[in-house]
Design a protein around this motif. Structure first.
Motif, PDB file in Angstrom:
ATOM      1  N   TYR A 125       0.832  -1.205   0.000  1.00  0.00           N
ATOM      2  CA  TYR A 125       0.000   0.000   0.000  1.00  0.00           C
ATOM      3  C   TYR A 125       0.864   1.252   0.000  1.00  0.00           C
ATOM      4  O   TYR A 125       2.061   1.203   0.268  1.00  0.00           O
ATOM      5  N   CYS A 126       0.233   2.370  -0.310  1.00  0.00           N
ATOM      6  CA  CYS A 126       0.843   3.672  -0.106  1.00  0.00           C
ATOM      7  C   CYS A 126      -0.254   4.604   0.403  1.00  0.00           C
ATOM      8  O   CYS A 126      -1.443   4.333   0.227  1.00  0.00           O
ATOM      9  N   ILE A 127       0.146   5.667   1.042  1.00  0.00           N
ATOM     10  CA  ILE A 127      -0.814   6.614   1.609  1.00  0.00           C
ATOM     11  C   ILE A 127      -0.593   7.981   0.965  1.00  0.00           C
ATOM     12  O   ILE A 127       0.523   8.494   0.949  1.00  0.00           O
ATOM     13  N   LEU A 128      -1.660   8.530   0.441  1.00  0.00           N
ATOM     14  CA  LEU A 128      -1.635   9.898  -0.069  1.00  0.00           C
ATOM     15  C   LEU A 128      -2.186  10.790   1.042  1.00  0.00           C
ATOM     16  O   LEU A 128      -3.315  10.615   1.487  1.00  0.00           O
ATOM     17  N   TRP A 129      -1.382  11.706   1.488  1.00  0.00           N
ATOM     18  CA  TRP A 129      -1.737  12.561   2.613  1.00  0.00           C
ATOM     19  C   TRP A 129      -2.061  13.940   2.066  1.00  0.00           C
ATOM     20  O   TRP A 129      -1.239  14.563   1.400  1.00  0.00           O
ATOM     21  N   GLU A 130      -3.264  14.399   2.338  1.00  0.00           N
ATOM     22  CA  GLU A 130      -3.693  15.706   1.846  1.00  0.00           C
ATOM     23  C   GLU A 130      -3.995  16.630   3.015  1.00  0.00           C
ATOM     24  O   GLU A 130      -4.842  16.328   3.847  1.00  0.00           O
ATOM     25  N   LYS A 131      -3.292  17.733   3.056  1.00  0.00           N
ATOM     26  CA  LYS A 131      -3.574  18.757   4.057  1.00  0.00           C
ATOM     27  C   LYS A 131      -4.813  19.524   3.621  1.00  0.00           C
ATOM     28  O   LYS A 131      -5.112  19.615   2.432  1.00  0.00           O
ATOM     29  N   PRO A 132      -5.530  20.114   4.563  1.00  0.00           N
ATOM     30  CA  PRO A 132      -6.700  20.912   4.171  1.00  0.00           C
ATOM     31  C   PRO A 132      -6.280  22.161   3.401  1.00  0.00           C
ATOM     32  O   PRO A 132      -5.218  22.726   3.645  1.00  0.00           O
ATOM     33  N   LYS A 133      -7.120  22.561   2.484  1.00  0.00           N
ATOM     34  CA  LYS A 133      -6.857  23.772   1.700  1.00  0.00           C
ATOM     35  C   LYS A 133      -6.980  24.992   2.604  1.00  0.00           C
ATOM     36  O   LYS A 133      -7.646  24.963   3.641  1.00  0.00           O
ATOM     37  N   LEU A 134      -6.372  26.072   2.212  1.00  0.00           N
ATOM     38  CA  LEU A 134      -6.317  27.276   3.034  1.00  0.00           C
ATOM     39  C   LEU A 134      -7.709  27.834   3.335  1.00  0.00           C
ATOM     40  O   LEU A 134      -8.021  28.154   4.468  1.00  0.00           O
ATOM     41  N   PHE A 135      -8.562  27.915   2.331  1.00  0.00           N
ATOM     42  CA  PHE A 135      -9.890  28.495   2.529  1.00  0.00           C
ATOM     43  C   PHE A 135     -10.990  27.444   2.572  1.00  0.00           C
ATOM     44  O   PHE A 135     -12.153  27.747   2.370  1.00  0.00           O
TER      45      PHE A 135
ATOM     46  N   ASP B 100     -13.545  22.441   5.563  1.00  0.00           N
ATOM     47  CA  ASP B 100     -13.150  21.203   6.228  1.00  0.00           C
ATOM     48  C   ASP B 100     -11.664  21.298   6.571  1.00  0.00           C
ATOM     49  O   ASP B 100     -10.811  21.323   5.687  1.00  0.00           O
ATOM     50  N   LYS B 101     -11.345  21.374   7.844  1.00  0.00           N
ATOM     51  CA  LYS B 101      -9.968  21.577   8.291  1.00  0.00           C
ATOM     52  C   LYS B 101      -9.270  20.273   8.696  1.00  0.00           C
ATOM     53  O   LYS B 101      -8.222  20.290   9.306  1.00  0.00           O
ATOM     54  N   ARG B 102      -9.854  19.119   8.329  1.00  0.00           N
ATOM     55  CA  ARG B 102      -9.251  17.837   8.697  1.00  0.00           C
ATOM     56  C   ARG B 102      -8.249  17.394   7.632  1.00  0.00           C
ATOM     57  O   ARG B 102      -8.393  17.699   6.464  1.00  0.00           O
ATOM     58  N   GLU B 103      -7.225  16.650   8.089  1.00  0.00           N
ATOM     59  CA  GLU B 103      -6.280  16.051   7.155  1.00  0.00           C
ATOM     60  C   GLU B 103      -6.884  14.765   6.621  1.00  0.00           C
ATOM     61  O   GLU B 103      -7.536  14.030   7.354  1.00  0.00           O
ATOM     62  N   LYS B 104      -6.654  14.497   5.338  1.00  0.00           N
ATOM     63  CA  LYS B 104      -7.246  13.328   4.704  1.00  0.00           C
ATOM     64  C   LYS B 104      -6.136  12.358   4.326  1.00  0.00           C
ATOM     65  O   LYS B 104      -5.113  12.762   3.778  1.00  0.00           O
ATOM     66  N   TYR B 105      -6.354  11.066   4.638  1.00  0.00           N
ATOM     67  CA  TYR B 105      -5.409  10.012   4.308  1.00  0.00           C
ATOM     68  C   TYR B 105      -6.096   9.055   3.333  1.00  0.00           C
ATOM     69  O   TYR B 105      -7.111   8.463   3.670  1.00  0.00           O
TER      70      TYR B 105
END
Length: 99
Positions: A40-50, A53-58
């Motif tokens: 597996y691999c994990i794509l980690w997405e930080k929340p956008k500035l504006f 939804d302020k959660r990090e997505k995995y």
């Protein structure tokens, strides 16, 4: 001495399997996948500035040939009904190339 032959085309057979927002759940899924020998691999997405939804997505990506093994392994975490709101199963082909 013989040289190793490589193909010139890239093979992209990964599937975006599921996404989670909880760090603890992410770590549990990682342990279960490792225990069942799922690549597996994990794509980690930080929340956008504006973004609202302020959660990090995995996003977990697995090899398409190991998707069934990953589906069976996820049951080792707990009851899927309890996890229904915490895990979103995507099951879509990865469109981006990261190499």
């Amino acid at each position: 001495m013989m040289e190793t032959a490589y193909q010139k085309e890239k093979v992209n057979n990964e599937v975006e399997w599921c996404q989670v927002y909880d760090l603890n759940l992410k770590e549990k899924i990682e342990k279960v996948l490792l225990k069942n020998r799922v690549s597996y691999c994990i794509l980690w997405e930080k929340p956008k500035l504006f973004s609202s939804d302020k959660r990090e997505k995995y996003v977990f990506c697995v090899n398409a040939l190991q998707k069934e093994t990953a589906d069976n392994a996820i049951g080792q975490i707990g009851d899927l009904e309890d996890l229904k709101g915490k895990i979103v199963f995507l099951n879509r082909k990865v469109e981006k190339s990261y190499m």
